[in-house]
Design a protein around this motif. Sequence first.
Motif, PDB file in Angstrom:
ATOM      1  N   UNK A 143     -91.247   0.140   1.433  1.00 50.84           N
ATOM      2  CA  UNK A 143     -90.007   0.108   2.201  1.00 50.84           C
ATOM      3  C   UNK A 143     -90.177   0.231   3.699  1.00 50.84           C
ATOM      4  N   UNK A 144     -91.387   0.492   4.179  1.00 51.11           N
ATOM      5  CA  UNK A 144     -91.603   0.594   5.623  1.00 51.11           C
ATOM      6  C   UNK A 144     -91.633  -0.801   6.238  1.00 51.11           C
ATOM      7  N   UNK A 145     -91.373  -0.862   7.529  1.00 51.66           N
ATOM      8  CA  UNK A 145     -91.409  -2.146   8.223  1.00 51.66           C
ATOM      9  C   UNK A 145     -92.785  -2.779   8.105  1.00 51.66           C
ATOM     10  N   UNK A 146     -92.814  -4.094   8.029  1.00 51.58           N
ATOM     11  CA  UNK A 146     -94.059  -4.859   7.948  1.00 51.58           C
ATOM     12  C   UNK A 146     -94.051  -5.898   9.066  1.00 51.58           C
ATOM     13  N   UNK A 147     -93.989  -5.412  10.306  1.00 58.60           N
ATOM     14  CA  UNK A 147     -94.003  -6.335  11.454  1.00 58.60           C
ATOM     15  C   UNK A 147     -95.350  -7.044  11.525  1.00 58.60           C
TER      16      UNK A 147
END
Length: 166
Positions: A143-147
């Motif tokens: 669920x963390x950002x994957x920039x």
Amino acid sequence: MGEPPIHPQTAIGHVHLKVSDLERAVRFYTEVMGFELMQRWGDSAAFLSAGGYHHHIGLNTWESRGAAPPPRRTTGLYHFAILYPNRKELARAFKRLLDHGWPIEGASDHGVSEAIYLRDPDGNGIEIYRDRPREEWPRGADGTLAMHNAPLDFASLLAELEAEPG
């Protein structure tokens, strides 16, 4: 218990830049970037905005008239960012740079945003960008950002303007 996190509606406001030549800087930010001159303080400062706000960008020569840009590989401001409200407005800003022959230093699709990087006449770094809607932001399995740093699709960006008259 620690302090509560910063309020989510907190925003970063205007930026003040030391410049060596006020006239040159005002021309760049009005003609190339499209900001509106709101006020001048003689030949030492100018305040520019988008949409009639008191100022988004302050330019001054109080400590920097005639000075050289800071050397690379030193501490200081890496860049400031100008957020455009949507992809079409980012395309319009990019086209304005192209029309003025202004060089860019890079561009990326970060997944959460699309960004173009350049420098002003005094060497100050500028990022112009647009955010994607939050529901489109890439996320990892946890669920963390994957920039990421993918190439920006310039043709697709400029195609945003094709439907415009004139």
